[in-house]
Design a protein around this motif. Structure first.
Motif, PDB file in Angstrom:
ATOM      1  N   UNK A   1      34.925  52.739  34.993  1.00 12.40           N
ATOM      2  CA  UNK A   1      35.848  51.952  35.820  1.00 12.40           C
ATOM      3  C   UNK A   1      36.960  52.836  36.374  1.00 12.40           C
ATOM      4  N   UNK A   2      37.478  53.732  35.573  1.00 14.50           N
ATOM      5  CA  UNK A   2      38.528  54.644  36.045  1.00 14.50           C
ATOM      6  C   UNK A   2      37.982  55.563  37.133  1.00 14.50           C
ATOM      7  N   UNK A   3      36.767  56.051  36.960  1.00  8.96           N
ATOM      8  CA  UNK A   3      36.154  56.922  37.965  1.00  8.96           C
ATOM      9  C   UNK A   3      35.897  56.166  39.266  1.00  8.96           C
ATOM     10  N   UNK A   4      35.405  54.936  39.156  1.00  9.41           N
ATOM     11  CA  UNK A   4      35.154  54.104  40.340  1.00  9.41           C
ATOM     12  C   UNK A   4      36.469  53.818  41.052  1.00  9.41           C
ATOM     13  N   UNK A   5      37.491  53.471  40.293  1.00  8.65           N
ATOM     14  CA  UNK A   5      38.798  53.185  40.903  1.00  8.65           C
ATOM     15  C   UNK A   5      39.337  54.414  41.634  1.00  8.65           C
TER      16      UNK A   5
ATOM     17  N   UNK B   1      42.300  45.150  43.001  1.00  6.30           N
ATOM     18  CA  UNK B   1      40.914  45.595  42.836  1.00  6.30           C
ATOM     19  C   UNK B   1      40.258  44.806  41.709  1.00  6.30           C
ATOM     20  N   UNK B   2      39.039  44.366  41.942  1.00  9.21           N
ATOM     21  CA  UNK B   2      38.187  43.780  40.893  1.00  9.21           C
ATOM     22  C   UNK B   2      36.949  44.654  40.797  1.00  9.21           C
ATOM     23  N   UNK B   3      36.731  45.257  39.640  1.00 15.11           N
ATOM     24  CA  UNK B   3      35.640  46.209  39.459  1.00 15.11           C
ATOM     25  C   UNK B   3      34.612  45.649  38.486  1.00 15.11           C
ATOM     26  N   UNK B   4      33.356  45.707  38.886  1.00 10.87           N
ATOM     27  CA  UNK B   4      32.247  45.341  38.004  1.00 10.87           C
ATOM     28  C   UNK B   4      31.247  46.486  38.003  1.00 10.87           C
ATOM     29  N   UNK B   5      30.766  46.826  36.810  1.00 12.91           N
ATOM     30  CA  UNK B   5      29.843  47.953  36.663  1.00 12.91           C
ATOM     31  C   UNK B   5      28.657  47.514  35.832  1.00 12.91           C
ATOM     32  N   UNK B   6      27.494  47.931  36.281  1.00 12.65           N
ATOM     33  CA  UNK B   6      26.268  47.714  35.520  1.00 12.65           C
ATOM     34  C   UNK B   6      25.462  48.997  35.628  1.00 12.65           C
ATOM     35  N   UNK B   7      25.358  49.708  34.525  1.00 11.96           N
ATOM     36  CA  UNK B   7      24.611  50.961  34.542  1.00 11.96           C
ATOM     37  C   UNK B   7      25.177  51.940  35.540  1.00 11.96           C
TER      38      UNK B   7
ATOM     39  N   UNK C   1      38.133  44.669  46.842  1.00 12.76           N
ATOM     40  CA  UNK C   1      39.438  45.309  46.980  1.00 12.76           C
ATOM     41  C   UNK C   1      40.182  44.703  48.164  1.00 12.76           C
ATOM     42  N   UNK C   2      41.199  43.897  47.864  1.00 17.02           N
ATOM     43  CA  UNK C   2      42.020  43.373  48.956  1.00 17.02           C
ATOM     44  C   UNK C   2      42.966  44.484  49.402  1.00 17.02           C
ATOM     45  N   UNK C   3      43.274  44.481  50.696  1.00 16.45           N
ATOM     46  CA  UNK C   3      44.071  45.566  51.260  1.00 16.45           C
ATOM     47  C   UNK C   3      45.089  45.038  52.262  1.00 16.45           C
ATOM     48  N   UNK C   4      46.055  45.891  52.531  1.00 15.29           N
ATOM     49  CA  UNK C   4      47.040  45.660  53.570  1.00 15.29           C
ATOM     50  C   UNK C   4      47.190  46.975  54.332  1.00 15.29           C
ATOM     51  N   UNK C   5      47.196  46.897  55.652  1.00 13.06           N
ATOM     52  CA  UNK C   5      47.328  48.113  56.456  1.00 13.06           C
ATOM     53  C   UNK C   5      48.256  47.899  57.626  1.00 13.06           C
ATOM     54  N   UNK C   6      48.835  49.012  58.118  1.00 17.26           N
ATOM     55  CA  UNK C   6      49.673  48.922  59.304  1.00 17.26           C
ATOM     56  C   UNK C   6      49.639  50.220  60.091  1.00 17.26           C
ATOM     57  N   UNK C   7      50.046  50.116  61.354  1.00 16.22           N
ATOM     58  CA  UNK C   7      50.065  51.240  62.284  1.00 16.22           C
ATOM     59  C   UNK C   7      51.061  50.908  63.391  1.00 16.22           C
TER      60      UNK C   7
ATOM     61  N   UNK D   1      39.619  41.993  52.855  1.00 13.93           N
ATOM     62  CA  UNK D   1      38.948  42.396  51.616  1.00 13.93           C
ATOM     63  C   UNK D   1      37.853  43.393  51.946  1.00 13.93           C
ATOM     64  N   UNK D   2      37.874  44.501  51.224  1.00 16.38           N
ATOM     65  CA  UNK D   2      36.814  45.499  51.261  1.00 16.38           C
ATOM     66  C   UNK D   2      35.861  45.216  50.112  1.00 16.38           C
ATOM     67  N   UNK D   3      34.583  45.307  50.385  1.00 14.32           N
ATOM     68  CA  UNK D   3      33.556  45.190  49.357  1.00 14.32           C
ATOM     69  C   UNK D   3      32.854  46.543  49.274  1.00 14.32           C
ATOM     70  N   UNK D   4      33.200  47.311  48.248  1.00 11.56           N
ATOM     71  CA  UNK D   4      32.603  48.632  48.033  1.00 11.56           C
ATOM     72  C   UNK D   4      31.410  48.507  47.093  1.00 11.56           C
ATOM     73  N   UNK D   5      30.284  49.057  47.478  1.00 14.82           N
ATOM     74  CA  UNK D   5      29.150  49.198  46.572  1.00 14.82           C
ATOM     75  C   UNK D   5      29.010  50.695  46.306  1.00 14.82           C
ATOM     76  N   UNK D   6      29.005  51.050  45.042  1.00 20.84           N
ATOM     77  CA  UNK D   6      28.926  52.455  44.650  1.00 20.84           C
ATOM     78  C   UNK D   6      27.758  52.661  43.706  1.00 20.84           C
TER      79      UNK D   6
END
Length: 151
Positions: free
Chosen positions: A9-13, A82-88, A95-101, A114-119
């Motif tokens: 989880x720490x590595x994924x984060x 961030x909500x992280x789930x790991x299986x094997x 991951x909800x986010x806020x951005x500006x420019x 919301x970003x949905x990361x698959x790793x």
């Protein structure tokens, strides 16, 4: 869940944090595109779901299409929750986010969603992004309360 969930989880984060950091920067600053390329697995897809349509691209197309916008306008994006789930050897991060420019005429631009990361772990045991899907928040689709750290 795998038995090394804490370390995994720490590595994924860290990968998710790095994904935000690699596109973050002030106006005029070139991004570290080689670092971005290294975070994604070959063939990875990036998909944006916006009110005006869906955009699907490779990492190279993302870089080609967003390079000028990011460097000319500056861009900051950060994690709200961030909500992280790991299986094997696979992981999913909501991951909800806020951005500006700053727009060229000087007006501020803002986005949230919301970003949905698959790793997955690669052959060397490193977590890399397999795909990234994100949906922009709209008045009709606000962030869920549990994904909005500002509420």
């Amino acid at each position: 869940m795998s038995k090394n969930t804490g370390n995994a989880a720490a590595a994924v984060e860290r990968v998710v944090t790095q994904a935000y950091a690699v596109i973050f920067g002030p106006k005029g600053a070139e991004r570290d595109w080689d670092t971005m390329r290294a975070m994604y697995l070959p063939g990875a897809r990036m998909t944006a779901m916006r009110p005006d349509g869906i955009e699907i691209c490779t990492v190279e197309r993302y870089i080609a299409g967003k390079r000028d916008f990011l460097t000319q306008n500056g861009f900051s994006e950060s994690t709200l929750v961030n909500r992280i789930e790991i299986y094997g050897d696979m992981a999913h991060v909501w991951s909800s986010y806020s951005g500006d420019w700053i727009e060229p005429e000087g007006n501020p631009g803002r986005t949230r969603g919301i970003n949905s990361f698959q790793l997955r772990r690669d052959e060397e045991g490193n977590w890399r992004i397999h795909s990234l899907l994100w949906q922009v928040e709209t008045p009709d689709l606000p962030l869920p309360t549990d994904m909005d750290a500002t509420r």
